[in-house]
Structure formats: C-alpha cells, structure tokens
Design a protein around this motif. Structure first.
Motif, mmCIF file in Angstrom:
data_model
loop_
_atom_site.group_PDB
_atom_site.id
_atom_site.type_symbol
_atom_site.label_atom_id
_atom_site.label_comp_id
_atom_site.label_asym_id
_atom_site.label_seq_id
_atom_site.Cartn_x
_atom_site.Cartn_y
_atom_site.Cartn_z
ATOM 1 N N GLU A 81 -5.155 6.832 9.304
ATOM 2 C CA GLU A 81 -4.528 5.621 9.935
ATOM 3 C C GLU A 81 -4.012 4.779 8.904
ATOM 4 O OE1 GLU A 81 -7.569 3.741 12.098
ATOM 5 O OE2 GLU A 81 -9.014 5.219 11.354
ATOM 6 N N ASP A 84 -0.524 4.608 8.308
ATOM 7 C CA ASP A 84 0.331 4.486 9.513
ATOM 8 C C ASP A 84 1.504 3.352 9.444
ATOM 9 O OD1 ASP A 84 -0.380 6.636 10.819
ATOM 10 O OD2 ASP A 84 -1.825 5.616 12.086
ATOM 11 N N PRO A 85 1.222 2.399 8.928
ATOM 12 C CA PRO A 85 2.019 1.235 8.906
ATOM 13 C C PRO A 85 3.240 1.536 7.995
ATOM 14 C CG PRO A 85 -0.111 0.170 8.712
ATOM 15 C CD PRO A 85 -0.247 1.752 8.852
ATOM 16 N N ARG A 87 4.255 4.567 7.301
ATOM 17 C CA ARG A 87 4.837 5.672 8.010
ATOM 18 C C ARG A 87 6.185 5.216 9.002
ATOM 19 N NH1 ARG A 87 0.015 8.161 8.467
ATOM 20 N NH2 ARG A 87 -0.620 9.947 6.897
ATOM 21 N N GLU A 88 5.665 4.015 9.730
ATOM 22 C CA GLU A 88 6.588 3.744 10.690
ATOM 23 C C GLU A 88 7.972 2.831 9.958
ATOM 24 O OE1 GLU A 88 4.503 1.020 13.491
ATOM 25 O OE2 GLU A 88 2.581 2.200 13.226
ATOM 26 N N ASP A 90 11.170 2.684 9.400
ATOM 27 C CA ASP A 90 12.274 3.461 9.954
ATOM 28 C C ASP A 90 13.726 3.171 9.247
ATOM 29 O OD1 ASP A 90 13.899 5.058 11.637
ATOM 30 O OD2 ASP A 90 13.644 3.648 13.320
ATOM 31 N N GLU A 98 12.677 -3.918 8.750
ATOM 32 C CA GLU A 98 11.911 -2.859 8.764
ATOM 33 C C GLU A 98 10.941 -3.300 7.687
ATOM 34 O OE1 GLU A 98 11.273 -0.175 10.178
ATOM 35 O OE2 GLU A 98 12.837 -0.822 11.589
ATOM 36 N N TYR A 102 6.806 -4.075 8.067
ATOM 37 C CA TYR A 102 5.926 -3.344 7.563
ATOM 38 C C TYR A 102 4.926 -4.549 6.921
ATOM 39 C CZ TYR A 102 3.465 -0.837 3.805
ATOM 40 O OH TYR A 102 2.591 -0.348 3.077
ATOM 41 N N ARG A 105 2.648 -5.910 9.724
ATOM 42 C CA ARG A 105 1.592 -4.853 9.948
ATOM 43 C C ARG A 105 0.490 -4.744 9.052
ATOM 44 N NH1 ARG A 105 6.417 -1.918 11.482
ATOM 45 N NH2 ARG A 105 6.133 -0.642 9.591
ATOM 46 N N LYS A 146 9.252 6.768 1.016
ATOM 47 C CA LYS A 146 9.518 5.668 1.231
ATOM 48 C C LYS A 146 10.424 4.763 0.258
ATOM 49 C CE LYS A 146 8.088 6.331 5.238
ATOM 50 N NZ LYS A 146 8.947 6.425 6.677
#
Lengths: 215, 215
Positions: A81, A84-85, A87-88, A90, A98, A102, A105, A146
């Motif tokens: 987890e 996760d931030p 991974r998001e 986009d 974007e 991030y 988050r 990323k």
DNA sequence: TCGTGGCTTTACCAAATGGTAAAAAACACG
DNA sequence: CGTGTTTTTTACCATTTGGTAAAGCCACGA
C-alpha cells in the motif's frame, strides 16, 4: 514410493484463518507497528508488543513464528500500500497535475500514517536488512517505470527537463520529512495545524516551480 | 561545620584528561557512532561498541558512566559541529549565494559524515528522548535567528518571498535524504558517483528556482 | 628498586529477553 | 450436552545484556 499426489494441489496445508485469528493478527501487527516504528527492530521487545496488543507473549508466538516473523509480516503488508500513490501516476493525465497530485497524496500519507513512514525510515536507515529484497523486486521496477514515464513527458515538452530519478527522490525526501522528523518540526514550528498548511503550500510551490516548462 | 572553601573555586574535581584518556574516549565515541547510528540506542549493545572500539566492556565503563552516558556524550559532541554550516549563513553576503552555499555545505556533510546524519535521524525519528533539550536550547534559537535573517532578505526583495521556516526545513529534508536513505538510493541509482553529482545539481536547481526573485 | 596511581582484564551477577512445554480454558458443532 | 479443536495462560529456560568487584598490569618518579 509415496502415493503420487491424489489430493488437490494444495501446496501449503494452511486452513483459512478464523475470525479470531484475523482479529488478533491485526491487533499484533498494529501493536508491532507502534513498537517497531519507535525503537527499530533490535530495540523492540516482544513484551512491549504483547502489552501494546493486550495479550501475553506466548500468545504472540502462537500467531507468528517469532519476532522476526512479525517484523517481516508488517513490512510485507506495508510495502504494497505504501507504493500505491506512485502507482496511480497516470500516463494519460496532465503531466504537471499528475505529479502535483502524487505529491499531495504523499503529503497526505505522511500526515495520516506517520508510524508507517517512520517504520520504513528506520528500516532503510539501518541498512534495510529485512527489506532489501522488496526494494529490488517491488520498488525498483515501479521506480524505473515511472521515471521513464516522466522522462517521456519531459521529452514531449510537457515538463521542464531534469533528472527524473532525482525528481522522484526529492518528492520522497520532502514529503516524508514531515512525518519522520515530526519531533523536530514540532519544536521549531509549534503550531501544528499552521505547520502542515505551510508545508503543503511550500512543497507544492517547489515542484510547480521546477516542473513548469519555460514557455 | 566543614572548612569554608579555602581552595580555589573548583566546582567539579575533574583533572585534565591524560593522553590515553583522550585517545580512548575518542575511540569509544567513534565506535559508538558506528553502532548507535546503525541500531539506535536501544538496539545497540555495549559489547558491540566495545568490540568496535577494540577494548573490553568494563573498560568502556571506566571511561564513561554507562551506555546512556556514551550516547549523550556523542550527541553533545555532535550537536555543536552539526549546526556549523547554518551558523556560517552570513547576513553580509549575497542572499542567494549564501543560501546556495549553505545547501552545498549540507550536501557535503551528508556525503562526508553519513553516520552522524543517521545518528541524528534515528534519534529524532524515535522522538528525540535524549536530544529534545538540545533542540530547544541550541537548534531553536539558531533556527529562529536565521529564519529572521532570511525573512529580512525577502522583504528587501533579494529573494523570492516564501515561508523561511519551510525553506530551511526543505533544505534539511533534501540534503539529509541522501545520507539517511543511502541504502535505498543505492538500489535505485546504482552508480554512486553519478548519483551524487546528479543530486547536487538537482538540489541546487530546486533552490535556485524557488529563491530567485522575479525581476 | 619499590611504591603509587592510572589503566585493563578476569570473573562475575541480576535483570531482561526471545522462546518453549504443557496444562487449562474457551469454543465449535454434531 | 459431550467431544475434538482452537486459543490462552502458567511456569519455565537459555542467552544476552548492562553493569560491578576486585585483582592484575604497567609506566614513572623517589
């Protein structure tokens, strides 16, 4: 020779955990998070964890194989987890927004889960003896993916060109600082609420400044 | 009643330390830096420190009152020099160059003294149980003074206006990251030399970007 | 050469710590 | 209910750890 596997392909004969098991495992993990994030692995004791979990020491051992197993379980559960931030992030979204998203988050996670942040920090600072494999297998690929995405954005002129790796690590450094060094921050900026607001604003300013492409 | 102090005003009857004392105290402090920066206070053992120092455990106790005393001595010795780069921030110099100089000095310290950086980091993350007084008495005043100086520069239009406290903490976050999270950095950016060069450049870019006044 | 005082080692110790064995208690369920 | 299983407790244990006591060592001046 032994009977050639007639049973269904059950590798490990683990039954599904009962309600009590689920509840107590959670309690232990949460207590361990408290203790490990405050004292590190070596400095933490089973007695501390047991007391924080509200159960006896041998009962801990009933649910986990030992101190190390608790720590590993905790790190495993967290690693997923925690990423996760990132991974998001986009590829289809607006590049600047974007990345700023991030950053927001991550700041939010720092505020909401400081224990988790400190646990990771201590583990890394101490040389990641129990997490290096995860860094290689989970973090590294995601990081590379990323970074490539960000590099693409820069090449397309959507972001100011710079080293994507350094950019991402700068985001981590700034966002985690407020959770990990909370004690110091509180001494220097006593008003906690104002501090977080100012921190959010400042961090956002920084990344807006260095990412906005020169028109 | 006891003789009313005829001796010269010697508060504590400490003699000046011999050469051996100086040498061995240094060895112990250095060994303790190794061990404490890797395991934290609770996780470190006197045996580890003794072995790292190349002497026996009771010999440690001969030079220091105990584990806690070693740790405190270490933190005391460190606190002073650790703040030196910030002290050098000169009100008479060019504002932008002064701050960039400070950033460079901190980066240099991170590279040259990663153990010291980690020791502080662990102590703070764990709630600074043995350093809070120092933060209040040493760090806080210096921090406030330099923040005021920076605020003055901003008011004079020499720097882009922003929260000076957040600025200074951002400098710390970014510069210390590379020492404290070295393990992680090494996984993600294997080429160490290139990593440091890129980090230096990136950090400098950041602060130049947010500090240059819009003219 | 003999003390003398600073330094070091050897031999310990009590408490803390990770972990085990086995009995007792609580629970699930026909 | 009663019975087999899961969960919890009690009583331990071996090792580690911070620290002590006291004897031994060693340089150096009288």
């Amino acid at each position: 020779m032994p009977a050639p596997s007639e049973k269904p392909p059950e590798k490990t004969p683990e039954k599904k955990p009962s309600r009590i098991q689920i509840r107590n495992r959670k309690k232990i993990i949460d207590a361990a998070l408290d203790v490990f994030s405050q004292h590190g692995f070596r400095g933490a004791t089973l007695d501390q964890i047991a007391e924080a979990a509200g159960m006896s020491k041998p009962n801990l051992i009933y649910y986990f194989d030992g101190k190390e197993a608790i720590h590993v379980a905790l790190l495993n559960a967290l690693m997923t987890e925690w990423l996760d931030p990132l991974r998001e992030l986009d590829a289809e979204g607006d590049p600047l927004e974007e990345i700023l998203g991030y950053v927001r988050r991550k700041m939010e996670m720092s505020r909401q889960f400081p224990r988790e942040s400190r646990l990771f920090a201590i583990e890394i600072i101490q040389g990641a003896p129990r997490m290096l494999p995860h860094l290689e297998s989970d973090l590294k690929p995601l990081f590379d993916e990323k970074c490539a995405l960000i590099a693409g954005w820069m090449n397309a002129g959507k972001l100011a060109p710079q080293d994507p790796q350094q950019l991402v690590m700068s985001i981590w450094a700034l966002t985690q600082h407020f959770a990990d060094f909370d004690t110091q921050v509180r001494v220097l900026v006593p008003d906690e609420t104002a501090g977080w607001k100012a921190a959010n604003a400042h961090v956002e300013t920084i990344f807006r400044a260095i990412l906005t492409p020169k028109g």
